[in-house]
Design a protein around this motif. Structure first.
Motif, PDB file in Angstrom:
ATOM      1  N   THR A 102      39.843  47.593  25.834  1.00  9.55           N
ATOM      2  CA  THR A 102      39.323  47.328  27.209  1.00  9.55           C
ATOM      3  C   THR A 102      38.670  46.012  27.323  1.00  9.55           C
ATOM      4  O   THR A 102      38.005  45.339  26.062  1.00  9.55           O
ATOM      5  CB  THR A 102      38.244  48.348  27.440  1.00  9.55           C
ATOM      6  OG1 THR A 102      37.051  48.005  26.737  1.00  9.55           O
ATOM      7  CG2 THR A 102      38.621  49.804  27.320  1.00  9.55           C
TER       8      THR A 102
ATOM      9  N   ARG B 114      37.091  42.909  30.395  1.00 11.74           N
ATOM     10  CA  ARG B 114      36.811  42.821  31.864  1.00 11.74           C
ATOM     11  C   ARG B 114      37.936  42.059  32.409  1.00 11.74           C
ATOM     12  O   ARG B 114      38.206  42.069  33.689  1.00 11.74           O
ATOM     13  CB  ARG B 114      35.493  41.946  32.092  1.00 11.74           C
ATOM     14  CG  ARG B 114      34.325  42.994  31.832  1.00 11.74           C
ATOM     15  CD  ARG B 114      32.944  42.248  31.981  1.00 11.74           C
ATOM     16  NE  ARG B 114      32.812  41.303  31.133  1.00 11.74           N
ATOM     17  CZ  ARG B 114      31.835  41.040  30.772  1.00 11.74           C
ATOM     18  NH1 ARG B 114      30.725  40.961  31.482  1.00 11.74           N
ATOM     19  NH2 ARG B 114      31.596  39.882  29.931  1.00 11.74           N
TER      20      ARG B 114
ATOM     21  N   GLN C 295      41.898  47.150  31.931  1.00  9.33           N
ATOM     22  CA  GLN C 295      40.874  46.076  32.352  1.00  9.33           C
ATOM     23  C   GLN C 295      39.870  46.940  33.204  1.00  9.33           C
ATOM     24  O   GLN C 295      39.879  47.674  34.122  1.00  9.33           O
ATOM     25  CB  GLN C 295      41.755  45.146  33.424  1.00  9.33           C
ATOM     26  CG  GLN C 295      40.804  44.091  34.074  1.00  9.33           C
ATOM     27  CD  GLN C 295      41.620  43.121  34.831  1.00  9.33           C
ATOM     28  OE1 GLN C 295      42.822  43.128  35.166  1.00  9.33           O
ATOM     29  NE2 GLN C 295      40.725  42.190  35.227  1.00  9.33           N
ATOM     30  N   VAL C 296      38.707  46.809  32.645  1.00 10.53           N
ATOM     31  CA  VAL C 296      37.468  47.510  33.198  1.00 10.53           C
ATOM     32  C   VAL C 296      36.246  47.057  32.576  1.00 10.53           C
ATOM     33  O   VAL C 296      35.984  46.557  31.524  1.00 10.53           O
ATOM     34  CB  VAL C 296      37.577  49.184  32.769  1.00 10.53           C
ATOM     35  CG1 VAL C 296      37.468  49.305  31.399  1.00 10.53           C
ATOM     36  CG2 VAL C 296      36.549  49.901  33.418  1.00 10.53           C
ATOM     37  N   ASP C 297      35.096  46.973  33.301  1.00 10.74           N
ATOM     38  CA  ASP C 297      33.864  46.729  32.895  1.00 10.74           C
ATOM     39  C   ASP C 297      33.227  47.914  32.374  1.00 10.74           C
ATOM     40  O   ASP C 297      32.804  48.751  33.063  1.00 10.74           O
ATOM     41  CB  ASP C 297      33.050  46.268  34.238  1.00 10.74           C
ATOM     42  CG  ASP C 297      31.851  45.385  33.811  1.00 10.74           C
ATOM     43  OD1 ASP C 297      31.415  45.643  32.652  1.00 10.74           O
ATOM     44  OD2 ASP C 297      31.381  44.622  34.643  1.00 10.74           O
TER      45      ASP C 297
ATOM     46  N   ASP D 198      29.925  49.329  34.046  1.00 12.98           N
ATOM     47  CA  ASP D 198      30.128  50.407  35.137  1.00 12.98           C
ATOM     48  C   ASP D 198      30.631  51.630  34.392  1.00 12.98           C
ATOM     49  O   ASP D 198      31.940  51.969  34.297  1.00 12.98           O
ATOM     50  CB  ASP D 198      31.044  49.825  36.185  1.00 12.98           C
ATOM     51  CG  ASP D 198      31.004  50.798  37.290  1.00 12.98           C
ATOM     52  OD1 ASP D 198      30.823  51.824  37.107  1.00 12.98           O
ATOM     53  OD2 ASP D 198      31.779  50.233  38.424  1.00 12.98           O
TER      54      ASP D 198
ATOM     55  N   SER E 230      33.320  53.811  36.323  1.00 14.83           N
ATOM     56  CA  SER E 230      34.525  53.019  36.160  1.00 14.83           C
ATOM     57  C   SER E 230      35.505  53.215  34.887  1.00 14.83           C
ATOM     58  O   SER E 230      36.443  53.388  34.869  1.00 14.83           O
ATOM     59  CB  SER E 230      34.699  51.355  36.625  1.00 14.83           C
ATOM     60  OG  SER E 230      34.243  51.481  37.948  1.00 14.83           O
ATOM     61  N   PHE E 231      34.437  52.879  33.615  1.00 15.02           N
ATOM     62  CA  PHE E 231      35.007  53.276  32.542  1.00 15.02           C
ATOM     63  C   PHE E 231      35.523  54.718  32.252  1.00 15.02           C
ATOM     64  O   PHE E 231      36.783  54.607  31.823  1.00 15.02           O
ATOM     65  CB  PHE E 231      33.968  52.801  31.466  1.00 15.02           C
ATOM     66  CG  PHE E 231      34.169  52.659  30.081  1.00 15.02           C
ATOM     67  CD1 PHE E 231      34.446  51.554  29.724  1.00 15.02           C
ATOM     68  CD2 PHE E 231      33.973  53.872  29.216  1.00 15.02           C
ATOM     69  CE1 PHE E 231      35.201  51.247  28.330  1.00 15.02           C
ATOM     70  CE2 PHE E 231      34.309  53.527  27.776  1.00 15.02           C
ATOM     71  CZ  PHE E 231      34.853  52.524  27.413  1.00 15.02           C
TER      72      PHE E 231
ATOM     73  N   ALA F 259      38.938  54.866  33.972  1.00 13.24           N
ATOM     74  CA  ALA F 259      40.071  54.099  33.620  1.00 13.24           C
ATOM     75  C   ALA F 259      40.418  54.447  32.095  1.00 13.24           C
ATOM     76  O   ALA F 259      41.532  54.210  31.830  1.00 13.24           O
ATOM     77  CB  ALA F 259      39.554  52.709  33.354  1.00 13.24           C
TER      78      ALA F 259
END
Length: 183
Positions: free
Chosen positions: A34, A36, A51-53, A56, A59-60, A63
């Motif tokens: 993973t 950003r 692709q994930v922040d 958050d 969102s994680f 994803a």
């Protein structure tokens, strides 16, 4: 038994080495990297870029497929939100261990804030129910590191903190992560 892993921050200096060693050691393992950004430094049949922040948490969670992972490694720094997300994700999905790279405290005043931050991140991870496999490093390097730290190592600027090779850090972290569940 699978050895699937999520490597948070896996496109960085340590993450690339960790990914390569994990893939060599466990050829059938699925590796989820993973970040950003959209960097995809390591490619392979079992390497998946997400692709994930990590800051958050929702969102994680959305994803990734935590039920397919056995381990998670955090290579982030500077965000308690990130380490909290990793800790909570590991707990929710009953992962075997969380991997973390900390830092050795050599008492160098210029490093005090960084050391404190890394110790707090480790403490946050350890507050959860999932075992934490930690490797405290000094300055991490290899002969191809050409950034300011790499130049400083070559100049002897870090002699009071003997550098450790990225290959050793990755090897030791994998050993600790995959053996941690047995303890």
């Amino acid at each position: 038994m699978s050895n699937n892993v999520i490597i948070v921050g896996g496109n960085g200096f340590v993450g690339r080495e960790l990914t390569m060693q994990w893939a060599n050691r466990f050829p059938e393992a699925e590796i989820y990297i993973t970040s950003r950004g959209d960097r995809k430094e390591i490619q392979g049949a079992h390497v998946h870029h997400v692709q994930v922040d990590v800051n958050d948490a929702q969102s994680f969670e959305n994803a990734l497929y935590g039920d397919e992972a056995d381990y998670i490694v955090t290579l982030t720094y500077g965000s308690q939100d990130a380490v909290t997300t990793v800790r909570d994700f590991a707990e929710k999905h009953n992962l075997k261990a969380i991997g973390n790279v900390g830092i050795v405290n050599f008492g160098i005043p210029e490093m005090a804030d960084f050391v404190t931050m890394k110790k707090e991140e480790l403490k946050t991870l350890q507050e959860g129910s999932v075992r934490v496999a930690n490797y405290d490093a000094t300055v991490i390097w290899n002969k191809y590191r050409n950034d300011e730290i790499g130049k400083g190592i070559k100049n002897g600027d870090y002699d009071e903190m003997p550098p450790v090779s990225v290959e050793v850090v990755a090897e030791q972290l994998i050993d600790r992560i995959t053996q941690a569940w047995k303890a």
